[in-house]
Design an enzyme around this catalytic site. Structure first.
Site, short mmCIF file in Angstrom:
data_model
loop_
_atom_site.label_atom_id
_atom_site.label_comp_id
_atom_site.label_asym_id
_atom_site.label_seq_id
_atom_site.Cartn_x
_atom_site.Cartn_y
_atom_site.Cartn_z
N ASN A 116 0.86 -1.18 0.00
CA ASN A 116 0.00 0.00 0.00
C ASN A 116 0.89 1.22 0.00
OD1 ASN A 116 -2.87 -1.10 0.44
ND2 ASN A 116 -1.59 -2.21 1.94
N GLU A 117 1.06 1.79 -1.18
CA GLU A 117 1.96 2.93 -1.33
C GLU A 117 1.26 4.21 -0.86
OE1 GLU A 117 4.94 2.41 -1.84
OE2 GLU A 117 5.35 0.92 -3.38
N PRO A 118 2.02 5.32 -0.71
CA PRO A 118 1.40 6.57 -0.25
C PRO A 118 0.14 6.90 -1.04
CG PRO A 118 3.77 6.82 -0.35
CD PRO A 118 3.47 5.45 -0.90
N SER A 149 -2.75 5.36 -0.45
CA SER A 149 -3.70 4.24 -0.38
C SER A 149 -4.81 4.57 0.62
CB SER A 149 -3.00 2.97 0.09
OG SER A 149 -1.99 2.62 -0.80
N THR A 197 10.20 1.99 -4.24
CA THR A 197 10.02 0.58 -3.88
C THR A 197 10.67 -0.30 -4.93
OG1 THR A 197 7.96 1.12 -2.77
CG2 THR A 197 8.23 -1.18 -3.48
#
Ligand code: F6R
Length: 614
Positions: A144-146, A148, A163
């Site tokens: 869950n990247e920024p 999300s 990532t």
């Protein structure tokens, strides 16, 4: 924070986390666990395997759900999380009921259905009792990247550049890293009855600080865990090092300024904050930067400042720190950390008739480009050609062997590791470069070629007894008075940390068997730098020596335009070294303990932490 636990080292952190999980399983044999992959939980899985083997920890009724999987990803691929989980955990314990999202190629409707099904399986199992988490440098949990959403569920997502860059070494190049992944959502994680987030190593320090002390925001997904009713944060000292309590202990309410190191660091930080030299600081300045207690505790501020100035000045003195005619062992994880971080100081050590050995932990073959090897083979570079000729198969000519290597390169699949021949040729490229560099600093090179470096092929990625044995032999052979070790752990693949672990294990045996005690120096510079006030010794040098240092760094030709730049820092390693060494000297100049210099004749400094006590 009562749910924050800081451990002295990774091993105790993992043991505690595993004990926590084991207790849950003992209390509730059919517990439902959410599991993570990545480098962080490896030690936890090792300990769980040990508990299963030696203490009968029973997983037979346990159900597990992994957070995520790259997409697309065959379950048997070396980088797959399916494979990771088998190799690190499930092949060694009695758990049958385990699930990892599938990364196999299918259409988007099917993926969506599978994601809904994954959520349903978790719910049908009774929901997650405990979710184990690592944290990415973007602040991601799972993938869950920024950005999300808080209520997100299992779904297909895009990975952030950072990532992917962090995973590039595992995939042998950024281009091979998938751009997508399937991950449980933040909502799925938040619904777990307990979450246990682990972070270790200095490379996580900045994001841990943001996640635990910054704003609670979906821009830093891990920060959302602070709103979870039962979240625990297990950190090692390095990952905790940017939290206020550790990074700025002089601001702690109970700071005790009888300690000179604390006084030094407090004044250096105040000086930087108000932009004044040490001897210009006033009581008012200190009040302004939250150091009222310092002023209060010191009988004379002027005397305290003078004392810190004198102390700092003595830390710029080569005569105090650089010995003569001693055995110096510089342990360089990769072939080039030595010259990037301590090139000038190694040079000075040699000038003082010390006996300098540089030991290279790993071969660094992963960071050599295929095309460079081909070019060298084509022009029959003596070192490489000799190796090929010595290893010709029966009836094979040099040209045949060359064609075979080329064919392997063109036919291999993305992410497939080098074969033995290619790996050895790449090793020789780096050994040749490092030997040239050592010759110029008057050091003797030792190539340890630690086997753990190649173990990512089997995903075991752990320091083994074979590694420790090699390191122990090095200590016995060199009987060092000073050992220089990397104090930076932010390299992309965790190799620095593993070299350090190898060293610590070997050093323990060496000292137990009566080996001579040595002084430790820690250095930085390839990936990060000590902040002002963190150094114990600043090795000052001038422009001609910087030119020599740059020349030596440039001997590592294969590392120009590096394959694994690691961060988004676009500078070449020699530029990073030059700029960092200049910045460190400039800080000392601003503090007023090093004379100013002209722009055409700059001064540089390499910083070291020196520990005589360990
Ligand atoms: C792994 C995962 C990721 C990792 C994170 C940290 O299943 O979902 O969130 O926990 O990227 O990775 P490492 O531990 O390799 O630093």
């Amino acid at each position: 924070m009562s749910n924050l636990h800081v451990f002295t080292d990774y091993q105790s952190q993992c043991q505690e986390a595993a004990a926590h999980i084991a207790k849950l399983i003992n209390d509730k044999p059919n517990a439902v666990l959410g599991l993570a992959t990545g480098s962080t939980p490896i030690g936890v899985y090792q300990e769980l395997v040990r508990l299963h083997r030696e203490e009968n920890l029973d997983f037979s009724q346990v159900t597990t759900f992994n957070l995520d999987e790259y997409y697309p990803m065959e379950p048997s691929a070396p980088q797959s999380y399916h494979r990771f989980m088998r190799e690190h955990l499930f092949d060694h314990i009695n758990c049958q009921n385990w699930h990892v999202p599938s990364g196999e190629v299918r259409n988007s409707d099917q993926i969506e259905l599978d994601c809904i099904q994954y959520e349903k399986m978790i719910a049908d199992a009774g929901g997650l009792d405990l979710q184990l988490l690592g944290i990415g440098r973007t602040g991601h949990i799972g993938f869950n990247e920024p950005g999300s959403p808080l209520n997100s569920k299992t779904r297909l997502v895009l990975l952030d550049y950072q990532t992917r860059a962090d995973a590039a070494a595992d995939f042998f190049g950024l281009d091979n890293v998938p751009v997508r992944a399937i991950t449980m959502g933040i909502g799925t994680i938040m619904a777990a009855r307990e979450v246990l987030l682990l972070a270790n190593g200095i490379k996580k320090a900045a994001i841990v600080h943001e996640a635990l002390e910054g704003k609670i925001t979906s821009k830093v997904p891990a920060s959302l865990l602070r709103e979870h009713p039962n979240a625990q944060f297990f950190l090692d000292k390095q990952a905790a090092s940017e939290l206020t309590e550790y990074a700025r202990p002089w601001l702690a309410p109970n700071a005790d300024f009888r300690d000179l190191t604390l006084r030094r660091r407090a004044l250096i930080s105040a000086s930087a904050e108000v932009g004044k030299a040490l001897n210009k600081l006033t009581a008012n300045d200190l009040q302004q930067v939250g150091l009222g207690a310092f002023v209060h505790q010191m009988p004379s501020l002027e005397a305290a400042i003078q004392e810190v100035e004198r102390d700092l000045q003595s830390r710029l003195d080569d005569n105090r720190f650089i010995p003569e005619k001693k055995n110096i062992l510089c342990l360089s994880p990769h072939p080039d950390d030595d010259v990037i971080c301590c090139g000038a100081t190694l040079y000075k050590m040699n000038e003082r008739s010390n006996n300098v050995t540089v030991a290279y932990g790993v071969s660094g073959s992963n960071a050599v480009r295929d095309k460079d090897v081909l070019a060298m083979l084509r022009t029959r570079h003596p070192r490489l050609a000799k190796y090929v000729e010595e290893n010709l198969k029966e009836g094979q000519s040099y040209q045949d062997a060359f064609d075979e290597i080329r064919q392997f390169l063109f036919e291999r699949e993305a992410g497939q590791p080098d074969n033995l021949m290619l790996r050895n040729l790449k090793r020789l490229v780096r050994e040749g470069e490092a030997s040239d560099a050592c010759r110029k600093i008057g050091a003797t090179p030792r190539f340890l070629d630690l086997p753990f470096y190649y173990s990512h092929e089997s995903k075991s990625q752990a320091v083994g007894d074979g590694d420790v044995k090699i390191m122990l032999q090095l200590l016995r052979d060199t009987t060092p008075d000073i050992v220089m070790l990397t104090g930076e752990k932010s390299d992309p693949h965790g190799t620095h940390e593993m070299c350090e672990e190898t060293f610590e294990r070997a050093a323990k045996i060496y000292l137990q068997e009566g080996g001579k005690a040595f002084v430790r120096w820690e250095y930085r510079g390839a990936w990060e730098e000590y902040q002002a006030g963190e150094g114990d010794f600043y090795s000052i040098f001038d422009k001609p020596l910087m030119e020599i240092k740059i020349g030596i760094i440039l001997d590592h030709i294969s590392q120009l335009d590096p394959m694994f730049p690691g961060t988004t820092d676009p500078r070449e390693f020699y530029e990073r070294a030059r700029d960092r060494n200049r910045a460190t000297a400039r800080e000392l100049q601003q503090l007023g303990v090093l004379p100013p210099s002209r722009s055409f004749d700059p001064i540089y400094a390499e910083a070291f932490q020196v520990d005589e006590g360990k």
